[in-house]
Design a protein around this motif. Sequence first.
Motif, PDB file in Angstrom:
ATOM      1  N   PRO B  56       0.752  -1.173  -0.095  1.00  9.45           N
ATOM      2  CA  PRO B  56       0.059  -0.091  -0.216  1.00  9.45           C
ATOM      3  C   PRO B  56       0.867   1.293  -0.250  1.00  9.45           C
ATOM      4  O   PRO B  56       0.432   2.348  -0.534  1.00  9.45           O
ATOM      5  CB  PRO B  56      -0.646  -0.091   1.256  1.00  9.45           C
ATOM      6  CG  PRO B  56      -0.825  -1.506   1.534  1.00  9.45           C
ATOM      7  CD  PRO B  56       0.465  -2.018   1.175  1.00  9.45           C
ATOM      8  N   ALA B  57       1.959   1.158   0.650  1.00 12.50           N
ATOM      9  CA  ALA B  57       2.987   2.189   0.509  1.00 12.50           C
ATOM     10  C   ALA B  57       3.794   2.540  -0.570  1.00 12.50           C
ATOM     11  O   ALA B  57       4.670   3.669  -0.864  1.00 12.50           O
ATOM     12  CB  ALA B  57       3.823   2.290   1.611  1.00 12.50           C
ATOM     13  N   LEU B  58       3.522   1.674  -1.646  1.00 12.31           N
ATOM     14  CA  LEU B  58       4.588   2.086  -2.782  1.00 12.31           C
ATOM     15  C   LEU B  58       4.482   3.009  -3.602  1.00 12.31           C
ATOM     16  O   LEU B  58       2.957   3.416  -3.942  1.00 12.31           O
ATOM     17  CB  LEU B  58       4.338   0.678  -3.603  1.00 12.31           C
ATOM     18  CG  LEU B  58       4.692   0.801  -4.955  1.00 12.31           C
ATOM     19  CD1 LEU B  58       6.189   0.058  -4.853  1.00 12.31           C
ATOM     20  CD2 LEU B  58       4.075  -0.116  -6.056  1.00 12.31           C
ATOM     21  N   ASP B  59       5.262   3.767  -3.896  1.00 10.35           N
ATOM     22  CA  ASP B  59       5.256   5.064  -4.743  1.00 10.35           C
ATOM     23  C   ASP B  59       6.677   5.078  -5.502  1.00 10.35           C
ATOM     24  O   ASP B  59       7.319   5.812  -4.737  1.00 10.35           O
ATOM     25  CB  ASP B  59       4.554   6.301  -3.811  1.00 10.35           C
ATOM     26  CG  ASP B  59       4.447   7.300  -4.986  1.00 10.35           C
ATOM     27  OD1 ASP B  59       4.430   7.233  -6.251  1.00 10.35           O
ATOM     28  OD2 ASP B  59       3.866   8.513  -4.488  1.00 10.35           O
ATOM     29  N   ARG B 160      21.493   2.482  -2.395  1.00 15.57           N
ATOM     30  CA  ARG B 160      21.208   2.661  -3.714  1.00 15.57           C
ATOM     31  C   ARG B 160      20.928   3.801  -4.758  1.00 15.57           C
ATOM     32  O   ARG B 160      20.559   4.702  -3.696  1.00 15.57           O
ATOM     33  CB  ARG B 160      20.176   1.444  -4.144  1.00 15.57           C
ATOM     34  CG  ARG B 160      18.767   1.928  -3.871  1.00 15.57           C
ATOM     35  CD  ARG B 160      17.687   1.109  -4.162  1.00 15.57           C
ATOM     36  NE  ARG B 160      16.433   1.552  -3.926  1.00 15.57           N
ATOM     37  CZ  ARG B 160      15.394   1.608  -4.751  1.00 15.57           C
ATOM     38  NH1 ARG B 160      15.461   0.732  -5.671  1.00 15.57           N
ATOM     39  NH2 ARG B 160      14.309   2.016  -4.521  1.00 15.57           N
ATOM     40  N   ALA B 178      15.337   0.759  12.220  1.00 13.16           N
ATOM     41  CA  ALA B 178      15.819   1.016  10.726  1.00 13.16           C
ATOM     42  C   ALA B 178      15.384   2.380  10.325  1.00 13.16           C
ATOM     43  O   ALA B 178      14.485   2.818  10.712  1.00 13.16           O
ATOM     44  CB  ALA B 178      15.179   0.099  10.009  1.00 13.16           C
ATOM     45  N   LYS B 180      15.727   5.041   6.977  1.00 13.48           N
ATOM     46  CA  LYS B 180      15.828   5.049   5.558  1.00 13.48           C
ATOM     47  C   LYS B 180      16.119   6.811   5.260  1.00 13.48           C
ATOM     48  O   LYS B 180      15.171   7.519   5.591  1.00 13.48           O
ATOM     49  CB  LYS B 180      14.667   4.537   4.668  1.00 13.48           C
ATOM     50  CG  LYS B 180      15.056   4.765   3.171  1.00 13.48           C
ATOM     51  CD  LYS B 180      14.075   3.952   2.312  1.00 13.48           C
ATOM     52  CE  LYS B 180      14.188   2.664   2.329  1.00 13.48           C
ATOM     53  NZ  LYS B 180      13.332   1.900   1.341  1.00 13.48           N
ATOM     54  N   SER B 199       8.313   9.881   2.245  1.00 15.36           N
ATOM     55  CA  SER B 199       8.503   8.680   2.586  1.00 15.36           C
ATOM     56  C   SER B 199       9.815   8.445   3.541  1.00 15.36           C
ATOM     57  O   SER B 199      10.574   7.470   3.415  1.00 15.36           O
ATOM     58  CB  SER B 199       9.001   7.779   1.089  1.00 15.36           C
ATOM     59  OG  SER B 199       9.782   8.537   0.337  1.00 15.36           O
ATOM     60  N   GLY B 200      10.223   9.438   4.030  1.00 15.00           N
ATOM     61  CA  GLY B 200      11.235   9.440   5.236  1.00 15.00           C
ATOM     62  C   GLY B 200      11.751  10.693   5.308  1.00 15.00           C
ATOM     63  O   GLY B 200      11.221  11.708   5.443  1.00 15.00           O
ATOM     64  N   GLN B 220       6.073  10.738   8.766  1.00 14.15           N
ATOM     65  CA  GLN B 220       5.584   9.319   9.347  1.00 14.15           C
ATOM     66  C   GLN B 220       6.840   9.113  10.654  1.00 14.15           C
ATOM     67  O   GLN B 220       6.519   8.018  10.890  1.00 14.15           O
ATOM     68  CB  GLN B 220       6.036   8.491   8.216  1.00 14.15           C
ATOM     69  CG  GLN B 220       4.852   8.292   7.276  1.00 14.15           C
ATOM     70  CD  GLN B 220       5.103   9.352   6.024  1.00 14.15           C
ATOM     71  OE1 GLN B 220       5.861   9.727   5.536  1.00 14.15           O
ATOM     72  NE2 GLN B 220       3.716   9.707   5.754  1.00 14.15           N
ATOM     73  N   LYS B 225      12.044  10.525  17.661  1.00 18.37           N
ATOM     74  CA  LYS B 225      13.092   9.921  16.720  1.00 18.37           C
ATOM     75  C   LYS B 225      13.834  10.834  15.785  1.00 18.37           C
ATOM     76  O   LYS B 225      15.099  10.659  15.478  1.00 18.37           O
ATOM     77  CB  LYS B 225      12.261   9.086  15.893  1.00 18.37           C
ATOM     78  CG  LYS B 225      13.165   8.000  15.400  1.00 18.37           C
ATOM     79  CD  LYS B 225      12.510   6.867  14.464  1.00 18.37           C
ATOM     80  CE  LYS B 225      12.932   5.330  14.613  1.00 18.37           C
ATOM     81  NZ  LYS B 225      12.230   4.405  14.161  1.00 18.37           N
TER      82      LYS B 225
END
Lengths: 194, 236
Positions: B56-59, B160, B178, B180, B199-200, B220, B225
């Motif tokens: 669901p979080a894929l973008d 990457r 973890a 990112k 996304s981060g 998010q 943190k």
Amino acid sequence: MDKEIALIELVKKGDKKAYNTLVLKYQDRLVFSVYKFLKDFELAQDIAQEAFIKAYKNIEKFRGDSQFYTWIYRIAINTAKNVISTKARASEVYDNDTTDQLLSESATTSENPENILQAEQLRSEINKALQNLPEDIRVTLSLREFDGLSYEEIAKVLSCPIGTVRSRIHKGREMLDQTFSKYNLSNFEARKYE
Amino acid sequence: MNETLEERLSMLMDGEVTPFETKRLVDEIDCNPHMKALWLRMNKQRAALKGELIDPALDISSSVMIHLNSTSQTSSLLNTKPWHISHFFPTHYLKACCYLLGFFLVLSSPLLNLNNFSPSDSFSKTNSSKTFNKNLPSPGNEALLVDLGSNFNGNLKNYRMVSENALEANYQLAGNEAVKIKVFFNDVPQREKLNLLESGITLHTKAGNEPIVLNVSSDQISNSKLIKISNTFFKK
């Protein structure tokens, strides 16, 4: 004839926003298709990304006599095959069936990320929500999503004005979106980091 | 035509809008975050209905667009007429200068201790300690990555390249957390930065080896943190 032709024409004129709209539309489907092929989620994302980039660079070659998705799917699968062949060459295995062998190997070494399970849960919730929609809305939306009928065809099948088809489909999607919003995409993202 | 914008977006999904309407909706998706989020959700909803939703979080759209934008910038630069030094100085004059410079370098090498310089040494050390996926960054970026790794007490797991000027790095912090991080080597438009923030964390760096944290914020990740992460950076 591709229904995306208006979007494609914009892309051909250099409209990158139009291409972004297409990427947002097809990314999940394409990653899923490549994932089915390779069983490697990270690699599937990389290949889908590569396919979108290649498709954009070759958009002039897309004539619109097939669906855009069919075209980009072919690009993605060919890219995936090239990656597999490169891997085969790198491992210096000169067997004729190397590609098939590597494909079956990658199929057995599935990564199965945590989010795939959450997606499974979401898929089942959405389907439940679809079953709970009022009948006229459910039937109209199903004719569109599962049978691929155009609005005009649905209007003929259900003997109702095309405007009614439009509003029922939109209403159905709005109601399903409530289920989707409960799952809040940002929650999925946040869980990755917690 | 009294449909709402949302209804027209639903029609766009089904290819039931006119070319003119398509253009308007594309612009709307681009400039209106609400409409973009709705477009993303609608398509994920469709994928879920058809059993094609894998994450669901894929973008990947941001990465694709960054790549396309950077490629077009590069090609437009390549298309410009090259500036050539010989337009200003005669070739024989330049040749003479080159010989003189070479002669000077040969004579001064013992003084400047140039024999000890071996650019490959530092990189081979780095390569042996990390797993590289593909598209190795250029030497300047490599040094930057090592710097980022030491800022996190060497907890860089892997990374990457997501485009020509951006990389994504995964860290495993103490307590098995973890993180990112997306790192940009050059300036990117503000809009892209904001997209990637979803996304981060976005870490923006100057060209060179010194990283500068511009944004340590995320929708998010909890504030505590984020504070911890920024402290880790400034500990050095």
